[in-house]
Scaffold this motif. Structure first.
Motif, mmCIF file in Angstrom:
data_model
loop_
_atom_site.group_PDB
_atom_site.id
_atom_site.type_symbol
_atom_site.label_atom_id
_atom_site.label_comp_id
_atom_site.label_asym_id
_atom_site.label_seq_id
_atom_site.Cartn_x
_atom_site.Cartn_y
_atom_site.Cartn_z
ATOM 1 N N LEU A 277 0.843 -1.202 0.000
ATOM 2 C CA LEU A 277 0.000 0.000 0.000
ATOM 3 C C LEU A 277 0.879 1.253 0.000
ATOM 4 C CD1 LEU A 277 -2.800 1.400 0.369
ATOM 5 C CD2 LEU A 277 -2.499 1.113 2.838
ATOM 6 N N VAL A 278 0.629 2.111 -0.984
ATOM 7 C CA VAL A 278 1.335 3.390 -1.087
ATOM 8 C C VAL A 278 0.343 4.499 -0.750
ATOM 9 C CG1 VAL A 278 2.330 5.006 -2.759
ATOM 10 C CG2 VAL A 278 2.966 2.596 -2.833
ATOM 11 N N LEU A 279 0.726 5.379 0.178
ATOM 12 C CA LEU A 279 -0.153 6.474 0.597
ATOM 13 C C LEU A 279 0.584 7.803 0.463
ATOM 14 C CD1 LEU A 279 -1.278 4.780 3.915
ATOM 15 C CD2 LEU A 279 -2.829 5.308 2.042
ATOM 16 N N VAL A 280 -0.103 8.792 -0.079
ATOM 17 C CA VAL A 280 0.436 10.149 -0.087
ATOM 18 C C VAL A 280 -0.607 11.045 0.571
ATOM 19 C CG1 VAL A 280 1.273 12.073 -1.484
ATOM 20 C CG2 VAL A 280 1.728 9.714 -2.218
ATOM 21 N N HIS A 281 -0.157 11.782 1.572
ATOM 22 C CA HIS A 281 -1.052 12.678 2.325
ATOM 23 C C HIS A 281 -0.672 14.117 1.981
ATOM 24 C CE1 HIS A 281 -2.073 9.279 5.116
ATOM 25 N NE2 HIS A 281 -0.869 8.889 4.731
ATOM 26 N N GLU A 282 -1.685 14.969 1.809
ATOM 27 C CA GLU A 282 -1.424 16.373 1.482
ATOM 28 C C GLU A 282 -2.385 17.282 2.224
ATOM 29 O OE1 GLU A 282 0.201 16.178 -3.131
ATOM 30 O OE2 GLU A 282 -1.800 16.980 -2.751
ATOM 31 N N GLY A 283 -1.943 18.515 2.474
ATOM 32 C CA GLY A 283 -2.844 19.493 3.082
ATOM 33 C C GLY A 283 -2.098 20.403 4.029
ATOM 34 N N PRO A 284 -2.824 21.071 4.920
ATOM 35 C CA PRO A 284 -2.169 21.907 5.937
ATOM 36 C C PRO A 284 -1.281 21.026 6.827
ATOM 37 C CG PRO A 284 -4.537 22.350 5.830
ATOM 38 C CD PRO A 284 -4.293 21.145 4.983
ATOM 39 N N ARG A 285 -0.159 21.542 7.250
ATOM 40 C CA ARG A 285 0.869 20.750 7.959
ATOM 41 C C ARG A 285 0.295 19.901 9.110
ATOM 42 N NH1 ARG A 285 6.278 21.471 7.964
ATOM 43 N NH2 ARG A 285 5.914 23.232 6.587
ATOM 44 N N GLY A 286 -0.418 20.545 10.028
ATOM 45 C CA GLY A 286 -0.894 19.821 11.208
ATOM 46 C C GLY A 286 -1.871 18.712 10.832
ATOM 47 N N VAL A 287 -2.721 18.987 9.835
ATOM 48 C CA VAL A 287 -3.710 17.992 9.404
ATOM 49 C C VAL A 287 -2.993 16.778 8.805
ATOM 50 C CG1 VAL A 287 -5.606 17.558 7.791
ATOM 51 C CG2 VAL A 287 -5.476 19.753 8.992
ATOM 52 N N VAL A 288 -1.984 17.055 7.982
ATOM 53 C CA VAL A 288 -1.269 15.962 7.308
ATOM 54 C C VAL A 288 -0.557 15.092 8.334
ATOM 55 C CG1 VAL A 288 0.697 15.458 5.798
ATOM 56 C CG2 VAL A 288 -1.032 17.122 5.104
ATOM 57 N N GLU A 289 0.101 15.729 9.278
ATOM 58 C CA GLU A 289 0.851 14.939 10.260
ATOM 59 C C GLU A 289 -0.099 14.067 11.091
ATOM 60 O OE1 GLU A 289 3.278 18.008 11.966
ATOM 61 O OE2 GLU A 289 4.520 18.073 10.160
ATOM 62 N N ALA A 290 -1.246 14.646 11.452
ATOM 63 C CA ALA A 290 -2.217 13.850 12.217
ATOM 64 C C ALA A 290 -2.764 12.700 11.366
ATOM 65 C CB ALA A 290 -3.365 14.755 12.678
ATOM 66 N N GLU A 291 -3.072 12.983 10.102
ATOM 67 C CA GLU A 291 -3.647 11.932 9.244
ATOM 68 C C GLU A 291 -2.648 10.796 9.020
ATOM 69 O OE1 GLU A 291 -6.478 12.525 5.558
ATOM 70 O OE2 GLU A 291 -4.433 12.259 4.819
ATOM 71 N N VAL A 292 -1.380 11.138 8.829
ATOM 72 C CA VAL A 292 -0.353 10.100 8.637
ATOM 73 C C VAL A 292 -0.369 9.147 9.831
ATOM 74 C CG1 VAL A 292 2.155 9.728 8.649
ATOM 75 C CG2 VAL A 292 1.138 11.401 7.093
ATOM 76 N N ALA A 293 -0.402 9.701 11.028
ATOM 77 C CA ALA A 293 -0.337 8.860 12.231
ATOM 78 C C ALA A 293 -1.614 8.025 12.375
ATOM 79 C CB ALA A 293 -0.132 9.749 13.457
ATOM 80 N N LEU A 294 -2.764 8.648 12.139
ATOM 81 C CA LEU A 294 -4.030 7.925 12.345
ATOM 82 C C LEU A 294 -4.232 6.820 11.303
ATOM 83 C CD1 LEU A 294 -6.179 11.051 13.250
ATOM 84 C CD2 LEU A 294 -5.612 9.153 14.793
ATOM 85 N N VAL A 295 -3.872 7.111 10.054
ATOM 86 C CA VAL A 295 -4.014 6.085 9.008
ATOM 87 C C VAL A 295 -3.008 4.954 9.260
ATOM 88 C CG1 VAL A 295 -3.787 5.619 6.529
ATOM 89 C CG2 VAL A 295 -5.016 7.656 7.307
ATOM 90 N N ALA A 296 -1.823 5.308 9.724
ATOM 91 C CA ALA A 296 -0.824 4.274 10.043
ATOM 92 C C ALA A 296 -1.364 3.339 11.132
ATOM 93 C CB ALA A 296 0.485 4.924 10.497
#
Ligand SMILES: Cc1cc2nc3c(=O)[nH]c(=O)nc-3n(C[C@H](O)[C@H](O)[C@H](O)COP(=O)(O)OP(=O)(O)OC[C@H]3O[C@@H](n4cnc5c(N)ncnc54)[C@H](O)[C@@H]3O)c2cc1C
Length: 464
Positions: A277-296
């Motif tokens: 699975l390849v994931l690319v997250h984009e957006g405002p910095r804080g949102v992206v960092e939170a999404e990376v952790a939650l999806v992980a």
């Protein structure tokens, strides 16, 4: 006076009959057209190629061809893969090659008005220089036009967050087969009857020529982060995506490759035979960092093992390099890709049955799939097959793989095309998708707009 002479009287040099111009538009990249060409049966030259430089000129072409009863075949970048462009000797190819350029960018409203023949890559270069993007990035971005995107209901690689072309087009302009011009209003939403944009979205050149597209833009993201996971099975990876979509995470890129494709593309990063699975997250910095952790967390809970993010960064770097079927076909191997869509409760079984059914066909040497566009209620499957028929009959082997794929897809109640369209290759299955009433309605629309069936005949609608 022939229609070509009348067109020349009206439009001068926009009408071309030289071999170079006629040969350049004979077909799109449909594998069946390449097979025919390799067998010495390339599509014929059309009567003329007309390249109007304005909507008014395109309307003249429509009117003159209707009066003369001459078929009109719209052509954009010619990158279609389903046989939507195939010349015939009596037809005028209506090319958008001279209908190019950005008309207006409105930064406050986040809009760009773009002429239909504009190349996708050139559009993105200009927008990105202003800190903006359409968010639409098909693998064919260097080969395709914005009008072609609308006409085929295209979907880009970042669609899981940003949507497909129908979500990005705020308004459009089109020349109808009788030469009238349809313009939809520039408004963020409307409850003003059925949405007429959708007459043209997916119309594949059968209901008129899209001449101008207004995109709703977005600013370039502040932050982009990539991550990757391996899974013991494709189904486990699908479950991780399903859970992420259900709670509302929206990484723009969500691509799950089965074991065969993971070995092919990410061999250095994925354990043998594991899904990847390849994931690319984009957006405002804080949102992206939170999404990376939650999806992980969700990926690990579904059995995923963290893999090197360099795999995802490598994919990003090479995402616009278009592959070609031609070298395989020249060596006697029929290859193609096809995309279908299914709800979460169906997609796992559909995957298993597609691979089993196509894999069992004579001569098939490889069949694999990935999922690349996900939604709250389901995802797509993008199948790749290769068949090396003993008798060398590439067309028959190709047709058999397609027929089997469509048969299995319809049996599961899944969607027969996620984003390439119907063209010629899927026509026989459109009734299974839309139902008899749906096809009858589409035919009635076609008769109302194009009573003599002059616009792209042989495409989209099944033979009556
Ligand atoms: C290597 C490769 C990768 C691809 N990747 C993707 C991808 O990631 N996502 C995706 O969705 N597709 C992809 N495609 C398919 C193809 O690029 C798309 O279908 C694209 O939208 C076609 O645009 P085009 O301008 O090349 O249209 P064309 O191939 O010229 O035409 C396609 C159809 O639209 C009609 N048409 C074209 N322009 C107009 C117009 N202005 N008005 C009315 N009708 C028109 C034509 O008559 C034809 O029926 C890929 C193709 C290739 C070869």
């Amino acid at each position: 006076m022939s229609v070509v002479d009348r067109l020349r009287d009206a439009l001068g040099d926009a009408v071309r009959t030289d071999d170079a111009a006629l040969d350049a538009v004979r077909s799109d990249t449909w594998v069946r057209s390449i097979v025919a060409e390799l067998a010495g049966r390339a599509a014929p030259q059309p009567a003329a190629v007309v390249e109007p430089a304005s909507t008014a000129e395109a309307a003249v072409v429509a009117r003159l061809c209707r009066e003369a009863g001459v078929p009109v075949i719209p052509v954009g970048g010619g990158s279609g893969v389903v046989g939507g462009v195939l010349a015939r000797p009596d037809a005028v190819m209506l090319s958008t090659a001279a209908l190019t350029g950005i008309v207006e960018v409105h930064e406050e409203d986040l809009l760009a008005v773009v002429r239909a023949g504009t190349n996708g890559w050139e559009l993105e270069q200009e927008l990105q220089a202003r800190g903006l993007t359409t968010g639409h990035w098909p693998q064919s971005i260097r080969l395709s036009t914005v009008g072609g995107w609308v006409a085929t209901r295209a979907s880009g690689q970042f669609s899981t967050a940003y949507g497909s072309v129908e979500d990005l087009v705020l308004a459009l302009e089109a020349v109808l087969p009788d030469g009238r011009v349809l313009r939809t209003r520039r408004t963020p939403r409307a409850a003003s009857g059925p949405d007429l944009r959708h007459l043209l979205l997916g119309s594949e050149g059968t209901l008129g020529l899209v001449t101008e597209v207004t995109f709703s833009l977005r600013p370039l993201p502040e932050r982009r982060l990539a991550q990757a996971f391996s899974f013991a099975s494709f189904r486990a990876g699908l479950e991780a995506i399903r859970r992420s979509m259900a709670v509302g995470h929206r990484p723009p890129v969500v691509r799950l490759y089965d074991g065969v494709e993971a070995d092919r593309h990410f061999g250095a990063y994925a354990p043998d035979g594991h899904a990847f699975l390849v994931l690319v997250h984009e957006g405002p910095r804080g949102v992206v960092e939170a999404e990376v952790a939650l999806v992980a967390d969700l990926c690990r809970a579904a059995g995923g093992r963290t893999a090197d993010a360099a795999a995802a960064e490598g994919w990003l770097a090479h995402r616009s390099e278009p592959p070609s079927a031609r070298p395989f076909l020249e060596r006697g191997v029929a290859v193609d890709t096809l995309e279908v869509a299914a709800t979460w409760s169906v997609v796992g079984d559909l995957y298993d049955d597609l691979l089993a059914a196509v894999g069992a066909l004579p001569g098939v040497v490889s069949v694999s799939a990935h999922s690349s566009h996900s939604y709250r209620s389901g995802t797509n499957l993008y199948l790749t097959f290769a068949a090396a028929p003993d008798d060398g009959d590439l067309a028959a082997a190709y047709d058999a793989c397609w027929a089997e794929s469509m048969r299995v897809t319809v049996r599961h109640g899944a969607g027969i095309s996620h984003h390439h369209g119907i063209g010629r290759v899927r026509r026989p299955w459109l009734a299974a998708e839309l139902g008899d009433t749906g096809v009858a309605l589409l035919r009635a629309l076609k008769r109302a707009l194009d009573p003599d069936d002059l616009w792209n005949p042989g495409v989209l609608l099944p033979p009556s």
